[in-house]
Scaffold this motif. Structure first.
Motif, mmCIF file in Angstrom:
data_model
loop_
_atom_site.group_PDB
_atom_site.id
_atom_site.type_symbol
_atom_site.label_atom_id
_atom_site.label_comp_id
_atom_site.label_asym_id
_atom_site.label_seq_id
_atom_site.Cartn_x
_atom_site.Cartn_y
_atom_site.Cartn_z
ATOM 1 N N UNK A 23 4.428 -10.307 4.486
ATOM 2 C CA UNK A 23 4.911 -9.026 4.999
ATOM 3 C C UNK A 23 4.723 -7.964 3.918
ATOM 4 N N UNK A 24 3.875 -6.981 4.175
ATOM 5 C CA UNK A 24 3.558 -5.963 3.169
ATOM 6 C C UNK A 24 4.804 -5.222 2.712
ATOM 7 N N UNK A 25 5.782 -5.067 3.606
ATOM 8 C CA UNK A 25 7.010 -4.361 3.248
ATOM 9 C C UNK A 25 7.847 -5.154 2.256
ATOM 10 N N UNK A 54 5.332 -2.371 -7.252
ATOM 11 C CA UNK A 54 4.007 -2.427 -6.635
ATOM 12 C C UNK A 54 3.992 -1.677 -5.305
ATOM 13 N N UNK A 55 2.830 -1.151 -4.959
ATOM 14 C CA UNK A 55 2.567 -0.579 -3.641
ATOM 15 C C UNK A 55 1.294 -1.214 -3.117
ATOM 16 N N UNK A 56 1.361 -1.802 -1.926
ATOM 17 C CA UNK A 56 0.199 -2.414 -1.289
ATOM 18 C C UNK A 56 -0.354 -1.454 -0.246
ATOM 19 N N UNK A 57 -1.625 -1.108 -0.374
ATOM 20 C CA UNK A 57 -2.267 -0.241 0.614
ATOM 21 C C UNK A 57 -3.111 -1.039 1.599
ATOM 22 N N UNK A 58 -3.287 -2.336 1.333
ATOM 23 C CA UNK A 58 -3.949 -3.235 2.280
ATOM 24 C C UNK A 58 -3.452 -4.642 1.989
#
Length: 323
Positions: free
Chosen positions: A34-36, A49-53
């Motif tokens: 889950x990216x969130x 961290x921030x996931x953009x994909x």
């Protein structure tokens, strides 16, 4: 602290981390996919961290960056090699430049995440394998062990919060930067159902209607990379205004996992956007993630102010009722 041991093995050129969690495998698995959730613990405490994909399927890719307290960004990527649900997944992990391209000046490695059920919950084993002893020693010297311990210290709180995320079925918009907005919606349905609903013209005209009082009167779907799509909506009442639509091109596709498209509002000079849709299986259904890249902050503020998120929520609610 969930980490129970860290083993560096120069013979096998590997670094293995063992951790134990008092939750079942499916809950811990969802935290990583889950990216969130993963962006709440993938970086050390001081480097969120921030996931953009984050399309977790063979052939998929994850792009992320970590931000230092001083505002400096450090970029990385995963290339997804193999996924066996609730068992393990394997990725190639590497450093990246700001544009997402691999930084070959720094070592890449292969990581296998293995999830084993235990009487108390789940044992997680993370094994990183390097091409040479020099590569292994370089990442250790860069603080990989300490950074991993710091990052994983945050998972326990994430797991506590996971139930709230799993029960949140409303559409949510998060501004990631001056140019990017991430839309997420947990949909009660399988990945196969949600993918089909986005690729069957008859189905789409039944649920992608936007707010009440509108209907989709034109729907041409791009089924293959390079093809164009066109969507058009009309109000059911003349007092509601005039019709509008979007067109664009399918730029990249990983079936039942990821699509990259361009989008332009028809007959307007509004700037075009780039949209990335990812579908991720979740024990509560399917997590749909839509990353929209705008030319600037003014444009994404203007679009969000139109009620776009509310319209999307109305459509996704209809989609669920169709399953």
């Amino acid at each position: 602290m969930p980490v129970t041991s860290v083993v560096k093995d120069p013979q096998t050129l590997s670094l293995t981390i063992h951790a134990e969690f008092p939750v079942k495998v499916s809950r811990l698995w969802d935290a990583y996919l889950d990216v969130r959730q993963i962006e709440k613990f993938w970086g050390p405490v001081e480097y969120p961290a921030t996931f953009t994909r984050h399309d977790a399927a063979p052939g998929g890719r994850s792009n992320y960056h970590m931000r230092s307290p001083e505002g400096e960004e450090f970029h990385g990527f995963w290339e997804w090699n193999e996924v066996v649900e609730h068992k393990f997944f394997e990725v190639t992990d590497g450093f990246a430049h700001q544009d997402g391209t691999p930084n070959t000046d720094l070592p890449a490695n292969r990581i296998v995440f293995t999830f084993d059920p235990t009487p108390e919950g789940t044992k997680l084993t993370i094994t990183s394998t390097f091409d040479s002893a020099e590569d292994l020693e370089q990442v250790v010297a860069m603080g990989m062990i300490e950074g991993t311990r710091s990052a994983m210290s945050q998972i326990e709180q994430v797991l506590v919060d996971l139930r709230n995320y799993a029960e949140n079925f409303s559409t949510d918009a998060q501004i990631l930067s001056d140019t990017q907005v991430r839309i997420t919606r947990l949909i009660r349905g399988t990945v196969e159902q949600v993918w089909q609903a986005h690729h069957d013209e008859q189905l789409m005209t039944r649920w992608m209607l936007g707010p009440e009082g509108w209907q989709m009167t034109g729907c041409t779907i791009a089924q293959e990379v390079g093809q164009t799509y066109r969507y058009w909506w009309e109000p059911q009442s003349a007092e509601a205004g005039t019709g509008f639509g979007f067109s664009g091109k399918l730029l990249e596709s990983l079936p039942q996992s990821y699509e990259l498209t361009s989008e332009q509002m028809i007959d307007t000079d509004y700037p075009a956007t780039v949209n990335e849709m990812t579908l991720t299986p979740n024990q509560a259904g399917t997590l749909l993630t839509l990353l929209i890249t705008y030319p600037d902050a003014q444009t994404h503020d203007m679009v969000l102010a139109t009620g776009m998120v509310e319209g999307m929520e109305a459509s996704y609610a209809r989609l669920e009722s169709a399953f």
